[in-house]
Design a protein around this motif. Structure first.
Motif, PDB file in Angstrom:
ATOM      1  N   GLY A 239     -77.460  -0.004  21.509  1.00 39.07           N
ATOM      2  CA  GLY A 239     -78.618   0.024  22.395  1.00 39.07           C
ATOM      3  C   GLY A 239     -78.401  -0.724  23.688  1.00 39.07           C
ATOM      4  O   GLY A 239     -79.357  -1.151  24.326  1.00 39.07           O
ATOM      5  N   LEU A 241     -77.068   0.537  26.394  1.00 39.65           N
ATOM      6  CA  LEU A 241     -77.139   1.408  27.571  1.00 39.65           C
ATOM      7  C   LEU A 241     -78.534   1.958  27.803  1.00 39.65           C
ATOM      8  O   LEU A 241     -78.745   3.159  27.848  1.00 39.65           O
ATOM      9  CB  LEU A 241     -76.137   2.555  27.433  1.00 39.65           C
ATOM     10  N   GLN A 242     -79.499   1.065  27.923  1.00 40.79           N
ATOM     11  CA  GLN A 242     -80.846   1.483  28.257  1.00 40.79           C
ATOM     12  C   GLN A 242     -81.477   0.466  29.182  1.00 40.79           C
ATOM     13  O   GLN A 242     -81.130  -0.700  29.158  1.00 40.79           O
ATOM     14  CB  GLN A 242     -81.703   1.631  26.998  1.00 40.79           C
ATOM     15  N   PRO A 243     -82.431   0.898  30.001  1.00 34.23           N
ATOM     16  CA  PRO A 243     -83.097  -0.029  30.921  1.00 34.23           C
ATOM     17  C   PRO A 243     -83.833  -1.119  30.132  1.00 34.23           C
ATOM     18  O   PRO A 243     -84.002  -0.998  28.938  1.00 34.23           O
ATOM     19  CB  PRO A 243     -84.107   0.834  31.663  1.00 34.23           C
ATOM     20  N   TYR A 244     -84.277  -2.130  30.821  1.00 31.15           N
ATOM     21  CA  TYR A 244     -85.000  -3.256  30.224  1.00 31.15           C
ATOM     22  C   TYR A 244     -84.123  -4.066  29.289  1.00 31.15           C
ATOM     23  O   TYR A 244     -83.036  -3.709  28.954  1.00 31.15           O
ATOM     24  CB  TYR A 244     -86.276  -2.799  29.486  1.00 31.15           C
TER      25      TYR A 244
END
Lengths: 244, 244
Positions: A239, A241-244
């Motif tokens: 996880g 490679l996701q924003p935030y």
DNA sequence: ACTGAACTCCTAAGATGTTAGGATAGCAGC
DNA sequence: GCTGCTATCCTAACATCTTAGGAGTTCAGT
């Protein structure tokens, strides 16, 4: 066996209550208490691994007997277990006994025989599909042969997807606390995952190619992988490679 | 607004009935007929893209007004839309109006303004978590301001995960029919994704390194990607890297 | 018998990634 | 003031991947 109507109402209350559970062991206890009236003594919730990859890092929740759990995971029984392998092929909940296996597969029979020794005689596997082709599954186990109707299967299914959903959000929160990569490293790897070369990525980010290479060096070291391709796969599963 | 109890029972029947739907447009119609009593006029079910990646290839089901749908997807509004971006940060169903956005984000306000022009005034976004960190979401839209209680939100949530689960299995079956890679190519790419080099993979598969390189050449060409790393990402999203 | 697809193998140049060093600057927390 | 982390930049040798060709075998379906 409790009445079907009872199951459904109880599971439905669970759906509501599950949202307010904030600890992973609370989810485990809740699922356990819901599964027992359906005839299940234990269960496991897990992601399904890629070919040739171990199951263990993808396990989310596990109430299997410790001895069986240890053996199954360390011996990588999942790659042999006909129920586990059939998880990829089925979309509906699956009775363990309905999993097809070739008669010549002595290993498969051995695995199922050992499961019985640990008190896992029957069970139900519920596959959980994801938007990206990755799959998860919950496998309920029972010490005796089960007599389940369509509504029981549906209740088990509903319980599975609800618990899974809640679990993911909890683990996602926990995961944020132990992310390995820095923001800039994630940003870099996201472009690499999109197929950009180091030089292209440097242009996009407005830095030198050397810096991108340094970031990739650090990423590979931190994730303990052999090359950038594996770094992307591991980062996706973790996880990162996701924003935030 | 219909009674809460009515919603719940109806959604529960949908959970059972959904399993027997065999066509994607049947799922669409079923979800539509369930969503309308809750006050929703249209919806979209989609996977969430990686940073910098388009939303369109991940859309599973879409009943949005055609004009808005076309504009949102072609203009890549998802990367601007505060609701879309907040999907990554939330684990519970989210009222559109509750999505945080910076006042200085003129683009975000513009997107939301355009949505109103197409009759999308309010809505609910339900995130769907997966075992691998990838996420999906369903976004229900309404032409008027909504007055939803916790039970309505729960019903929408339940509807979402049930439809999503069914949809994945249907699409997974369809996907099998139009897989682009040959079995040997998938096998090769699975080892590459595990971090093996071309030479290592050739040893594992018992073929020459040249053949592995040929397979990778064909894979990149078929998937229309820039390099092997992107090939792995695309293959994962397309469900190519699984047994069966 | 032919066709197409899949699988296998090969060369060689050029592009790109990897490893192994080192270096500077800013900034937060102790 | 020091420490550690982040982010930036650099070189040079080496490994690996990528591109662009060609070619033979097997096998299933027409």
């Amino acid at each position: 066996m409790a009445s079907n109507r009872g199951h459904f109402e109880t599971v439905f209350e669970f759906v509501e209550a599950c949202e307010s559970l904030t600890r992973i062991d609370a989810v485990l206890a809740a699922v356990q208490s819901m599964a027992e009236p359906l005839g299940f003594s234990s269960f496991i919730i897990t992601g399904l691994p890629l070919p040739n990859r171990p199951l263990e890092p993808l396990v989310l929740l596990n109430s299997w007997p410790a001895g069986w759990s240890k053996r199954y995971l360390s011996q990588n029984y999942f790659q042999i277990d006909p129920v586990g392998q059939h998880a990829f092929a089925t979309s509906a909940p699956l009775r363990w006994g309905d999993a097809p296996y070739r008669k010549e597969a002595r290993l498969a029979q051995q695995v199922m025989g050992e499961a019985v020794e640990f008190g896992l005689r029957d069970g139900v596997l519920v596959p959980i599909f994801t938007a990206t082709g990755w799959q998860s599954a919950i496998s309920y186990a029972s010490g005796h042969k089960l007599d389940l109707g369509p509504k029981d299967m549906a209740a088990a299914h509903l319980l599975a997807i609800t618990a899974h959903s809640r679990l993911r959000s909890l683990l996602s929160e926990e995961r944020n606390l132990r992310r390995k990569l820095t923001p800039r490293e994630r940003e870099t790897l996201a472009w690499i995952a999109a197929g950009k070369s180091a030089w292209e990525t440097s242009s996009i980010l407005g830095i030198s190619e050397a810096t991108v290479i340094t970031h990739l060096n650090n990423i590979r070291r931190k994730l303990n992988v052999a090359n950038t391709t594996q770094a992307v796969v591991v980062a996706l599963q973790a996880g990162e490679l996701q924003p935030y």
